[in-house]
Design a protein around this motif. Structure first.
Motif, PDB file in Angstrom:
ATOM      1  N   PHE A 162      -6.588  12.606  -4.732  1.00  0.00           N
ATOM      2  CA  PHE A 162      -5.468  11.992  -5.444  1.00  0.00           C
ATOM      3  C   PHE A 162      -5.399  10.483  -5.199  1.00  0.00           C
ATOM      4  O   PHE A 162      -4.791   9.758  -5.977  1.00  0.00           O
ATOM      5  N   PHE A 163      -6.019  10.012  -4.136  1.00  0.00           N
ATOM      6  CA  PHE A 163      -5.896   8.608  -3.748  1.00  0.00           C
ATOM      7  C   PHE A 163      -7.158   7.829  -4.102  1.00  0.00           C
ATOM      8  O   PHE A 163      -8.243   8.407  -4.244  1.00  0.00           O
ATOM      9  N   PHE A 164      -6.996   6.520  -4.214  1.00  0.00           N
ATOM     10  CA  PHE A 164      -8.157   5.655  -4.354  1.00  0.00           C
ATOM     11  C   PHE A 164      -9.007   5.749  -3.083  1.00  0.00           C
ATOM     12  O   PHE A 164      -8.458   5.835  -1.983  1.00  0.00           O
ATOM     13  N   PRO A 165     -10.342   5.741  -3.216  1.00  0.00           N
ATOM     14  CA  PRO A 165     -11.189   5.864  -2.020  1.00  0.00           C
ATOM     15  C   PRO A 165     -10.856   4.838  -0.944  1.00  0.00           C
ATOM     16  O   PRO A 165     -10.919   5.150   0.251  1.00  0.00           O
ATOM     17  N   GLU A 166     -10.479   3.619  -1.360  1.00  0.00           N
ATOM     18  CA  GLU A 166     -10.187   2.579  -0.367  1.00  0.00           C
ATOM     19  C   GLU A 166      -8.930   2.890   0.449  1.00  0.00           C
ATOM     20  O   GLU A 166      -8.734   2.336   1.539  1.00  0.00           O
ATOM     21  N   ASP A 167      -8.046   3.766  -0.083  1.00  0.00           N
ATOM     22  CA  ASP A 167      -6.783   4.044   0.595  1.00  0.00           C
ATOM     23  C   ASP A 167      -6.814   5.326   1.426  1.00  0.00           C
ATOM     24  O   ASP A 167      -5.870   5.607   2.167  1.00  0.00           O
ATOM     25  N   ARG A 168      -7.866   6.117   1.302  1.00  0.00           N
ATOM     26  CA  ARG A 168      -7.889   7.416   1.981  1.00  0.00           C
ATOM     27  C   ARG A 168      -7.918   7.270   3.500  1.00  0.00           C
ATOM     28  O   ARG A 168      -7.328   8.081   4.221  1.00  0.00           O
ATOM     29  N   ILE A 171      -4.442   6.854   4.795  1.00  0.00           N
ATOM     30  CA  ILE A 171      -3.697   8.119   4.750  1.00  0.00           C
ATOM     31  C   ILE A 171      -4.083   9.011   5.926  1.00  0.00           C
ATOM     32  O   ILE A 171      -3.217   9.553   6.634  1.00  0.00           O
ATOM     33  N   ASP A 172      -5.380   9.188   6.150  1.00  0.00           N
ATOM     34  CA  ASP A 172      -5.846  10.119   7.181  1.00  0.00           C
ATOM     35  C   ASP A 172      -5.600   9.618   8.599  1.00  0.00           C
ATOM     36  O   ASP A 172      -5.200  10.398   9.473  1.00  0.00           O
ATOM     37  N   GLU A 173      -5.805   8.344   8.820  1.00  0.00           N
ATOM     38  CA  GLU A 173      -5.782   7.835  10.195  1.00  0.00           C
ATOM     39  C   GLU A 173      -4.438   7.267  10.625  1.00  0.00           C
ATOM     40  O   GLU A 173      -4.155   7.201  11.826  1.00  0.00           O
ATOM     41  N   GLU A 174      -3.600   6.862   9.679  1.00  0.00           N
ATOM     42  CA  GLU A 174      -2.334   6.228  10.058  1.00  0.00           C
ATOM     43  C   GLU A 174      -1.115   6.955   9.503  1.00  0.00           C
ATOM     44  O   GLU A 174      -0.171   7.250  10.235  1.00  0.00           O
ATOM     45  N   PHE A 175      -1.160   7.274   8.203  1.00  0.00           N
ATOM     46  CA  PHE A 175       0.059   7.760   7.560  1.00  0.00           C
ATOM     47  C   PHE A 175       0.406   9.194   7.965  1.00  0.00           C
ATOM     48  O   PHE A 175       1.525   9.465   8.426  1.00  0.00           O
ATOM     49  N   LEU A 176      -0.535  10.135   7.787  1.00  0.00           N
ATOM     50  CA  LEU A 176      -0.235  11.529   8.123  1.00  0.00           C
ATOM     51  C   LEU A 176       0.051  11.729   9.607  1.00  0.00           C
ATOM     52  O   LEU A 176       0.957  12.505   9.959  1.00  0.00           O
ATOM     53  N   PRO A 177      -0.653  11.066  10.519  1.00  0.00           N
ATOM     54  CA  PRO A 177      -0.259  11.178  11.928  1.00  0.00           C
ATOM     55  C   PRO A 177       1.174  10.710  12.184  1.00  0.00           C
ATOM     56  O   PRO A 177       1.877  11.282  13.024  1.00  0.00           O
ATOM     57  N   LYS A 178       1.623   9.706  11.444  1.00  0.00           N
ATOM     58  CA  LYS A 178       3.007   9.263  11.593  1.00  0.00           C
ATOM     59  C   LYS A 178       3.977  10.325  11.101  1.00  0.00           C
ATOM     60  O   LYS A 178       5.041  10.546  11.701  1.00  0.00           O
ATOM     61  N   VAL A 179       3.622  11.014  10.000  1.00  0.00           N
ATOM     62  CA  VAL A 179       4.468  12.097   9.504  1.00  0.00           C
ATOM     63  C   VAL A 179       4.582  13.196  10.556  1.00  0.00           C
ATOM     64  O   VAL A 179       5.662  13.740  10.795  1.00  0.00           O
ATOM     65  N   LEU A 180       3.463  13.531  11.217  1.00  0.00           N
ATOM     66  CA  LEU A 180       3.484  14.558  12.253  1.00  0.00           C
ATOM     67  C   LEU A 180       4.332  14.139  13.451  1.00  0.00           C
ATOM     68  O   LEU A 180       5.022  14.960  14.059  1.00  0.00           O
ATOM     69  N   ARG A 181       4.311  12.847  13.774  1.00  0.00           N
ATOM     70  CA  ARG A 181       5.092  12.363  14.924  1.00  0.00           C
ATOM     71  C   ARG A 181       6.576  12.301  14.608  1.00  0.00           C
ATOM     72  O   ARG A 181       7.416  12.693  15.427  1.00  0.00           O
ATOM     73  N   GLU A 182       6.920  11.779  13.425  1.00  0.00           N
ATOM     74  CA  GLU A 182       8.309  11.456  13.130  1.00  0.00           C
ATOM     75  C   GLU A 182       8.974  12.407  12.129  1.00  0.00           C
ATOM     76  O   GLU A 182      10.168  12.311  11.880  1.00  0.00           O
ATOM     77  N   ILE A 187       5.305   5.024   2.200  1.00  0.00           N
ATOM     78  CA  ILE A 187       4.339   3.945   2.029  1.00  0.00           C
ATOM     79  C   ILE A 187       4.141   3.728   0.535  1.00  0.00           C
ATOM     80  O   ILE A 187       4.316   4.651  -0.264  1.00  0.00           O
ATOM     81  N   GLU A 188       3.806   2.516   0.129  1.00  0.00           N
ATOM     82  CA  GLU A 188       3.403   2.234  -1.242  1.00  0.00           C
ATOM     83  C   GLU A 188       1.883   2.298  -1.296  1.00  0.00           C
ATOM     84  O   GLU A 188       1.201   1.562  -0.579  1.00  0.00           O
ATOM     85  N   ILE A 189       1.366   3.179  -2.147  1.00  0.00           N
ATOM     86  CA  ILE A 189      -0.074   3.414  -2.164  1.00  0.00           C
ATOM     87  C   ILE A 189      -0.508   3.768  -3.577  1.00  0.00           C
ATOM     88  O   ILE A 189       0.311   4.149  -4.422  1.00  0.00           O
ATOM     89  N   ARG A 190      -1.802   3.685  -3.823  1.00  0.00           N
ATOM     90  CA  ARG A 190      -2.326   3.911  -5.166  1.00  0.00           C
ATOM     91  C   ARG A 190      -2.808   5.347  -5.337  1.00  0.00           C
ATOM     92  O   ARG A 190      -3.598   5.844  -4.546  1.00  0.00           O
ATOM     93  N   PHE A 191      -2.299   6.009  -6.389  1.00  0.00           N
ATOM     94  CA  PHE A 191      -2.873   7.260  -6.851  1.00  0.00           C
ATOM     95  C   PHE A 191      -3.905   6.943  -7.925  1.00  0.00           C
ATOM     96  O   PHE A 191      -3.906   5.854  -8.485  1.00  0.00           O
ATOM     97  N   ARG A 192      -4.760   7.908  -8.199  1.00  0.00           N
ATOM     98  CA  ARG A 192      -5.832   7.705  -9.188  1.00  0.00           C
ATOM     99  C   ARG A 192      -5.558   8.562 -10.413  1.00  0.00           C
ATOM    100  O   ARG A 192      -5.420   9.787 -10.315  1.00  0.00           O
ATOM    101  N   HIS A 193      -5.434   7.911 -11.603  1.00  0.00           N
ATOM    102  CA  HIS A 193      -5.236   8.668 -12.837  1.00  0.00           C
ATOM    103  C   HIS A 193      -6.532   9.401 -13.176  1.00  0.00           C
ATOM    104  O   HIS A 193      -7.600   8.809 -13.250  1.00  0.00           O
ATOM    105  N   THR A 196      -8.043   8.167 -17.009  1.00  0.00           N
ATOM    106  CA  THR A 196      -8.462   6.771 -17.179  1.00  0.00           C
ATOM    107  C   THR A 196      -9.056   6.163 -15.914  1.00  0.00           C
ATOM    108  O   THR A 196      -9.735   5.146 -15.975  1.00  0.00           O
ATOM    109  N   GLY A 197      -8.780   6.781 -14.759  1.00  0.00           N
ATOM    110  CA  GLY A 197      -9.221   6.192 -13.504  1.00  0.00           C
ATOM    111  C   GLY A 197      -8.398   5.004 -13.053  1.00  0.00           C
ATOM    112  O   GLY A 197      -8.722   4.371 -12.049  1.00  0.00           O
ATOM    113  N   ALA A 198      -7.336   4.703 -13.799  1.00  0.00           N
ATOM    114  CA  ALA A 198      -6.507   3.546 -13.463  1.00  0.00           C
ATOM    115  C   ALA A 198      -5.678   3.818 -12.219  1.00  0.00           C
ATOM    116  O   ALA A 198      -5.408   4.965 -11.836  1.00  0.00           O
ATOM    117  N   ALA A 199      -5.267   2.733 -11.566  1.00  0.00           N
ATOM    118  CA  ALA A 199      -4.431   2.838 -10.368  1.00  0.00           C
ATOM    119  C   ALA A 199      -2.982   3.078 -10.768  1.00  0.00           C
ATOM    120  O   ALA A 199      -2.458   2.427 -11.666  1.00  0.00           O
TER     121      ALA A 199
END
Length: 476
Positions: A162-168, A171-182, A187-193, A196-199
């Protein structure tokens, strides 16, 4: 509410505990009552589901069971509402306890059922996945935002897709661990259409799903598409930059005018020398013409930047003359022929800077539509607006360029919509439309992509005389 089971009073008049109750003796005249408490999974009593009648009644065990089932359903809905609101609060912290896969699956099904009713009608992206990232729910808005036609494809798509490759990695190393902690994070992040492949910029909020024992079951998200907002912010920044550049250009143009006047005077004095050869005199005349043209361009730059504070009575052809002079080099380089047809006695009373900006945008779009050359036609006529009978001027700018497809034509006056890809902000025609409306006029677009009739025409109508309210800000 204090009962552990159902409370049934078949005849309140015959029960000393209830015969004096104000609901029995009052207007309601309750003769029969049956109630079941609403009890949360934690054992808290929060209310009751009850039925009553004005006549004595007897109840069957099946009716009591039905009332208890209704109580459980009401409690589940109240729990869903409480759970949804509580999940948004930052202070919620959840413990993480491992549990068997079979029990986790059963608990996830309960959570899914509770969320479905609320999520189906939401316009936000609502989705859920298990702890391994396997998606098991997405509401209709989520599928529409991502450009996915059916739920099966949505469900079979791994979460990272669902995410742009540059943002994955974030998500894996910072965002989801924070969800597990707190318990939750945003976060504001790019999904992939997916088409069209647009952000798609999303205000991405995730919270942890838990079971009755506080064990983590998966992740849920309630996210909002903020692409238009971010585009607007970027456009405002770009607009501020352009305004700064405009002020700088105006300042430079003003400063250039002074030495140009001096050069013009010097060339005049040189031309008065009787000893000059004819060839030198010819060169001086050429230099004088070019300096005069440079002076004209700087004067137009100043006029384009300065906004008039009062309406001006002017002929449209004079406005077009300044606009076309600015596009002189582009028109020549692209081999665009300009045909001008100005009707007799066509005058406008307008805010000159505003209308010049509109005409500039119309000509600019026409030139952009003819990269390989073509014909640019400019025509003005005195006409009455048939709906009101008001006198005015119709201005048409037409090209025989690439044309605009029918499905896009109705969107070109919308904010942030552009047919130029990353080369356009999507604000030019939107602003032009507002300027024309401010003058109490209207603007229309006609286009064709057919081979024999390819091209676009932008037509605007402006009243000959301005309404008293035309000076108001168009944003209102």
């Amino acid at each position: 509410m204090n009962q552990s089971e159902a409370l049934v009073v078949e005849d309140t008049f015959g029960d000393p505990q209830w015969s004096g109750n104000r609901f029995v003796q009052g207007q309601l005249n309750i003769r029969f009552y049956a109630g079941v408490p609403l009890v949360t999974p934690e054992g808290t009593r929060i209310g009751a589901v009850c039925v009553f009648d004005t006549r004595p009644k007897k109840v069957t065990p099946e009716q009591i069971q039905a009332l208890q089932a209704l109580s459980r359903q009401a409690t589940a809905l109240l729990e869903l509402r409480f759970w949804t609101e509580a999940a948004q609060e930052k202070e919620q912290r959840l413990r993480i306890v491992e549990k068997s896969a079979k029990n986790t699956s059963r608990q996830l099904k309960v959570v899914q059922d509770r969320m479905t009713a609320l999520a189906e009608s939401s316009t936000d992206f609502i989705g859920m996945c298990d702890m391994q990232g396997a998606v098991f729910y997405g509401n209709p808005a989520a599928l529409a935002i991502m450009g996915i036609a059916d739920f099966d494809r949505f469900r079979q798509t791994p979460l990272p897709e669902f995410f742009f490759p540059e943002d994955r990695k974030v998500i894996d190393e910072e965002f989801l661990p924070k969800v597990l902690r707190e318990g939750r994070a945003g976060i504001e992040i790019r999904f992939r259409h997916f088409i069209t492949g647009a952000a798609i910029w999303m205000d991405y909020h995730v919270f942890l799903l838990k079971g009755p024992g506080e064990e983590p079951l998966g992740f849920a998200t309630v996210s909002r598409d903020i692409t238009a907002q971010r585009t607007a912010d970027a456009a405002l920044v770009e607009s501020a930059k352009l305004a700064a550049v405009g002020r700088l250009a105006s300042s430079i143009a003003h400063e250039i005018n002074n030495p140009l006047e001096a050069v013009t005077n010097l060339l005049y004095l040189i031309g008065q020398d009787s000893e000059l050869s004819q060839s030198t005199r010819d060169f001086v005349q050429i230099a004088d013409r070019e300096v005069a043209r440079a002076s004209q361009l700087t004067s137009q730059t100043l006029r384009f930047h300065r906004q008039s504070t009062a309406p001006t009575r002017i002929r449209p052809k004079f406005l077009f003359a300044e606009v076309l002079n600015l596009f002189h080099s582009r028109l020549q380089n692209r081999r665009v022929e300009v045909i001008q047809d100005y009707g007799k006695d066509t005058w406008l009373t307008c805010y000159e800077g505003d209308i010049r900006q509109v005409l500039n945008k119309m000509v600019s779009n026409a030139v952009d539509a003819m990269p390989g050359g073509g014909t640019l036609t400019i025509r003005t006529r005195k006409v009455r607006r048939w709906s009101t009978g008001d006198e005015g001027v119709r201005v048409t700018v037409a090209d025989n360029g690439t044309g605009i497809a029918k499905e896009f034509l109705g969107k070109i006056f919308d904010a942030f919509y552009s047919t130029k890809g990353i080369g356009g902000t999507g604000l030019g025609l939107w602003i032009s439309c507002r300027i024309v409306h401010k003058h109490r006029g209207f603007i229309r677009a006609y286009s064709s992509t057919k081979a024999r009739h390819k091209g676009t025409a932008i037509m605007l109508w402006l009243p000959t005389e301005l309404a008293a309210t035309a000076g108001e800000q168009w944003q209102t």
